[in-house]
Design an enzyme around this catalytic site. Structure first.
Site, PDB file in Angstrom:
ATOM      1  N   LEU A  30      34.879  -0.164  63.536  1.00 40.67           N
ATOM      2  CA  LEU A  30      34.967  -0.131  62.070  1.00 40.67           C
ATOM      3  C   LEU A  30      35.714   1.130  61.617  1.00 40.67           C
ATOM      4  O   LEU A  30      35.307   2.246  61.929  1.00 40.67           O
ATOM      5  CB  LEU A  30      33.568  -0.148  61.443  1.00 40.67           C
ATOM      6  CG  LEU A  30      32.620  -1.254  61.922  1.00 40.67           C
ATOM      7  CD1 LEU A  30      31.371  -1.284  61.052  1.00 40.67           C
ATOM      8  CD2 LEU A  30      33.310  -2.608  61.921  1.00 40.67           C
ATOM      9  N   ARG A  38      34.898  12.628  51.855  1.00 36.70           N
ATOM     10  CA  ARG A  38      34.450  14.011  52.021  1.00 36.70           C
ATOM     11  C   ARG A  38      35.415  14.857  52.838  1.00 36.70           C
ATOM     12  O   ARG A  38      35.285  16.078  52.886  1.00 36.70           O
ATOM     13  CB  ARG A  38      33.050  14.034  52.652  1.00 36.70           C
ATOM     14  CG  ARG A  38      31.951  13.792  51.627  1.00 36.70           C
ATOM     15  CD  ARG A  38      30.596  13.682  52.291  1.00 36.70           C
ATOM     16  NE  ARG A  38      30.413  12.387  52.936  1.00 36.70           N
ATOM     17  CZ  ARG A  38      29.401  12.079  53.739  1.00 36.70           C
ATOM     18  NH1 ARG A  38      28.497  12.990  54.016  1.00 36.70           N
ATOM     19  NH2 ARG A  38      29.299  10.880  54.282  1.00 36.70           N
ATOM     20  N   GLY A  71      30.856  -2.755  52.753  1.00 38.77           N
ATOM     21  CA  GLY A  71      29.734  -2.619  53.668  1.00 38.77           C
ATOM     22  C   GLY A  71      30.089  -2.892  55.112  1.00 38.77           C
ATOM     23  O   GLY A  71      31.061  -3.576  55.419  1.00 38.77           O
ATOM     24  N   ASN A 126      32.209  13.392  58.999  1.00 39.92           N
ATOM     25  CA  ASN A 126      32.291  13.078  57.575  1.00 39.92           C
ATOM     26  C   ASN A 126      33.141  14.083  56.813  1.00 39.92           C
ATOM     27  O   ASN A 126      33.761  13.751  55.819  1.00 39.92           O
ATOM     28  CB  ASN A 126      30.890  13.016  56.954  1.00 39.92           C
ATOM     29  CG  ASN A 126      30.115  11.823  57.478  1.00 39.92           C
ATOM     30  OD1 ASN A 126      30.579  10.688  57.403  1.00 39.92           O
ATOM     31  ND2 ASN A 126      28.956  12.075  58.062  1.00 39.92           N
ATOM     32  N   LYS A 182      66.021  26.187  75.392  1.00 43.44           N
ATOM     33  CA  LYS A 182      65.969  24.851  74.768  1.00 43.44           C
ATOM     34  C   LYS A 182      67.000  23.991  75.465  1.00 43.44           C
ATOM     35  O   LYS A 182      68.128  24.451  75.666  1.00 43.44           O
ATOM     36  CB  LYS A 182      66.294  24.960  73.280  1.00 43.44           C
ATOM     37  CG  LYS A 182      66.179  23.654  72.551  1.00 43.44           C
ATOM     38  CD  LYS A 182      67.193  23.496  71.442  1.00 43.44           C
ATOM     39  CE  LYS A 182      68.577  23.253  71.964  1.00 43.44           C
ATOM     40  NZ  LYS A 182      69.563  22.868  70.961  1.00 43.44           N
TER      41      LYS A 182
HETATM   42  C1  UD1 Z   1      25.708   3.363  58.525  1.00 46.43           C
HETATM   43  C2  UD1 Z   1      24.456   2.520  58.783  1.00 46.43           C
HETATM   44  C3  UD1 Z   1      23.270   3.454  58.979  1.00 46.43           C
HETATM   45  C4  UD1 Z   1      23.546   4.406  60.124  1.00 46.43           C
HETATM   46  C5  UD1 Z   1      24.839   5.157  59.899  1.00 46.43           C
HETATM   47  C6  UD1 Z   1      25.204   5.941  61.139  1.00 46.43           C
HETATM   48  C7  UD1 Z   1      24.760   0.454  57.544  1.00 46.43           C
HETATM   49  C8  UD1 Z   1      24.414  -0.300  56.353  1.00 46.43           C
HETATM   50  N1  UD1 Z   1      24.214   1.672  57.656  1.00 46.43           N
HETATM   51  O1  UD1 Z   1      25.490   4.056  57.323  1.00 46.43           O
HETATM   52  O2  UD1 Z   1      22.091   2.703  59.253  1.00 46.43           O
HETATM   53  O3  UD1 Z   1      22.475   5.329  60.275  1.00 46.43           O
HETATM   54  O4  UD1 Z   1      25.915   4.239  59.638  1.00 46.43           O
HETATM   55  O5  UD1 Z   1      26.307   6.736  60.864  1.00 46.43           O
HETATM   56  O6  UD1 Z   1      25.476  -0.029  58.391  1.00 46.43           O
HETATM   57  N2  UD1 Z   1      32.968   1.027  57.253  1.00 46.43           N
HETATM   58  C9  UD1 Z   1      33.911   0.031  57.126  1.00 46.43           C
HETATM   59  N3  UD1 Z   1      33.863  -0.759  56.028  1.00 46.43           N
HETATM   60  C10 UD1 Z   1      32.940  -0.599  55.070  1.00 46.43           C
HETATM   61  C11 UD1 Z   1      31.977   0.419  55.200  1.00 46.43           C
HETATM   62  C12 UD1 Z   1      32.007   1.216  56.309  1.00 46.43           C
HETATM   63  O7  UD1 Z   1      34.771  -0.132  57.991  1.00 46.43           O
HETATM   64  O8  UD1 Z   1      32.964  -1.360  54.096  1.00 46.43           O
HETATM   65  C13 UD1 Z   1      33.027   1.911  58.423  1.00 46.43           C
HETATM   66  C14 UD1 Z   1      33.321   3.340  58.027  1.00 46.43           C
HETATM   67  O9  UD1 Z   1      34.706   3.574  58.089  1.00 46.43           O
HETATM   68  C15 UD1 Z   1      32.562   4.127  59.080  1.00 46.43           C
HETATM   69  C16 UD1 Z   1      31.413   3.219  59.432  1.00 46.43           C
HETATM   70  O10 UD1 Z   1      31.757   1.923  59.012  1.00 46.43           O
HETATM   71  O11 UD1 Z   1      33.321   4.331  60.247  1.00 46.43           O
HETATM   72  C17 UD1 Z   1      30.102   3.660  58.800  1.00 46.43           C
HETATM   73  O12 UD1 Z   1      30.260   3.658  57.416  1.00 46.43           O
HETATM   74  P1  UD1 Z   1      29.422   4.624  56.513  1.00 46.43           P
HETATM   75  O13 UD1 Z   1      29.727   4.336  55.109  1.00 46.43           O
HETATM   76  O14 UD1 Z   1      29.552   6.004  57.002  1.00 46.43           O
HETATM   77  O15 UD1 Z   1      27.941   4.095  56.801  1.00 46.43           O
HETATM   78  P2  UD1 Z   1      26.642   4.871  56.475  1.00 46.43           P
HETATM   79  O16 UD1 Z   1      26.316   4.670  55.051  1.00 46.43           O
HETATM   80  O17 UD1 Z   1      26.737   6.241  56.991  1.00 46.43           O
HETATM   81 MG    MG Z   2      28.593   7.689  57.840  1.00 46.41          MG
END
Ligand code: UD1
Ligand code: MG
Length: 511
Positions: free
Chosen positions: A12, A19, A84, A244, A367
């Site tokens: 993902l 941030r 999500g 982050n 070079k």
């Molecule tokens: C997520 C988990 C949480 C976990 C945490 C660990 C969910 C709902 N929650 O939370 O339980 O403890 O990771 O770090 O899964 N991403 C996408 N598309 C999106 C949203 C996110 O590709 O629509 C990717 C982001 O780029 C990132 C990863 O998913 O690499 C996690 O996304 P992030 O928003 O950081 O999730 P958390 O809210 O931290």
């Molecule tokens: Mg995260």
């Protein structure tokens, strides 16, 4: 699909990473010479999955080409406007075969320290236990911000509760509020049964504190369907730590570097000061090489055995041969042959190739310079667009004047030829094998074998000049005293070589 090799890995990488406060997408920021997503792809590819998909959205224009360049076999999946992690995985599944069976791993593009070994252990554990879902978890002193792992009496995972939902539940006096006190957290890295993943995601909604489609809801749904969901606890919390902001970027960069440096020491490389030694992930180093303090080995640098590198040296994609010594040097895209010596204070730019036993010495910049076996460029020289053949010696202060303001031109110095000190070679110039050039010459033409080329005004000494033009100075007094004592130019030289300075002799390079 053989045991331990997953059917697919979905990475993902669609999130914004606000941030980081950067114009560069978060997953493209590098540590140890690789982008964050590059680390994730490397770890995933190491499990030898049948399919590898990377989900992108934010700055797709930059992230997708980078993924393709890093791993041409990777599939790019586009996430739509539904937010999500659950939606991201759903979009990832869309680029995979619709009837895919077996184990699907999900990882994040911003978690750079996760290793192939951990992913393989997760897959093995998942398959051996017959789980529908296996989630990597860690127990943290401060679990704030993470999804919390709720287990049942048997230790199986019941569900995962996100921080924000747990807070909302606590405020509402609901049961899930208790999840805030759980210290076991969801790393976000999972193994799923492909079928369960597809079927469950179809049922996941967005009724939660963030209005997102949560991947974590799949765990609860699998349990409700009577399937096994278990945790795979990883003690090494850095492996699941995400980046982050830039503080975490530096922190994870330091931890990864520590691991890399330690691994090289275990393989027989001496690292005098691990704290000031930086070694990129793709570097290789031979046995019994010594890395001195303040050294950075970057990019695709390869170092042979028994070499000495540093102190205070930065090599970017440089090949160093066995037994070479590279001291206080900056070099990029260069080759340093076996037993060659470089530095101190040398600057090797792209296209420099130093032959076996050759030398590039102090305050030398090179070079596009191919320097043959045993050839020496020892002091204060610029050698650009040059071929310096085997055994040649370039005197101190030589400048290869390669640029006429419009075009670059080449200079060749032949085998065992000798360029006198302070020579300017105004390219194009060819000095043949076995030739000399006189110190202080500015050469515009070629030199044939066995010749010496001299291009400077002959020395002219004007008698009595100081007495006439500088009468009364201490210089004039000194001259007068020397004359009275009978000292002459030749008489002050104990080596009998005084005539060289007025004669036609023209060598005078530095060894
Ligand atoms: C997520 C988990 C949480 C976990 C945490 C660990 C969910 C709902 N929650 O939370 O339980 O403890 O990771 O770090 O899964 N991403 C996408 N598309 C999106 C949203 C996110 O590709 O629509 C990717 C982001 O780029 C990132 C990863 O998913 O690499 C996690 O996304 P992030 O928003 O950081 O999730 P958390 O809210 O931290
Ligand atoms: Mg995260």
């Amino acid at each position: 699909m053989s045991e331990n090799h997953p059917a697919a890995v979905i990475i993902l990488a669609a999130g914004e990473g606000t941030r980081m406060k950067s114009r560069t997408p978060k997953v493209l920021h590098p540590i140890a010479g690789r982008s964050l997503v590059g680390h994730a792809i490397h770890a995933a590819r190491g499990t030898r999955p049948e399919h590898l998909a990377v989900v992108v959205r934010h700055r797709r224009d930059l992230v997708a080409p980078h993924v393709a360049e890093t791993d041409p076999e990777a599939l790019i999946a586009d996430q739509d406007e539904v937010k999500g992690t659950g939606r991201a995985v759903e979009c990832g599944l869309e680029v995979l075969p619709p009837d895919l069976t077996g184990t699907v791993l999900v990882t994040y593009g911003d978690v750079p320290l996760l290793t192939t070994e951990t992913l393989l252990a997760l897959t093995a554990d998942h398959e051996a236990s017959g789980n529908a879902v296996t989630v990597i978890t860690s127990v943290l002193d401060d679990p704030t911000g993470y999804g919390r792992v709720v287990r049942d009496a048997d230790g199986q995972v019941l569900r995962i509760v996100e921080q924000k939902d747990a807070q909302a539940a606590r405020e509402a006096g609901a049961e899930d509020g208790a999840a805030l006190d759980i210290r076991e957290i969801n790393s976000g890295i999972y193994a799923f049964d492909a079928q369960v993943l597809r079927d469950s995601l179809a049922q996941v909604g967005t009724a939660n504190a963030q209005g997102e489609k949560y991947l974590t809801d799949v765990l609860g749904l699998a349990r409700e369907a009577g399937r096994a969901v278990r945790a795979h606890v990883v003690e090494d919390r850095w492996q699941s730590e995400g980046v982050n902001d830039r503080v975490q970027l530096a922190q994870l960069g330091r931890i990864l570097n520590e691991r890399t440096v330690t691994a090289w020491m275990r393989k027989g490389v001496t690292v005098v000061d691990p704290a000031t030694t930086w070694i990129d992930a793709d570097v290789t180093i031979g046995q019994d090489t010594v890395i001195r303090p303040g050294t950075q080995l970057l990019g695709a640098t390869t170092i042979g055995e028994d070499a000495v590198i540093g102190p205070d040296t930065t090599l970017t994609s440089v090949e160093v041969g066995d037994g070479a010594s590279v001291v206080r040097t900056q070099a990029e895209l260069a080759v340093i042959g076996p037993r060659a010596t470089v530095g101190p204070f040398s600057y090797l730019r792209p296209g420099t190739e130093l032959g076996a036993g050759g030398k590039i010495g102090a305050f030398v910049e090179t070079k596009n310079a191919v320097i043959g076996e045993g050839a020496k460029v020892p002091h204060l020289t610029y050698a650009g667009d040059a071929t310096i053949k085997e055994g040649a010696n370039i005197g101190a202060g030589t400048i290869f004047a390669n640029y006429d303001g419009v075009d670059k031109h080449h200079t060749t110095i032949g085998r065992h030829s000798f360029v006198g000190s302070n020579t300017v070679l105004i390219a194009p110039v060819n000095v043949a094998d076995g030739a000399y050039t006189g110190a202080g010459s500015a050469l515009t033409g070629d030199v044939e074998p066995g010749q010496i080329a001299v291009s400077r005004a002959r020395q002219r000494n004007v008698d009595g000049w100081v007495a006439r033009k500088r009468a009364g100075t201490r210089t004039a007094e000194a001259a007068e005293a020397a004359r009275a004592a009978g000292d002459g130019t030749g008489a002050t030289r104990s080596d009998g070589a005084g005539s060289r300075h007025t004669g036609s002799g023209a060598e005078g390079g530095q060894a």
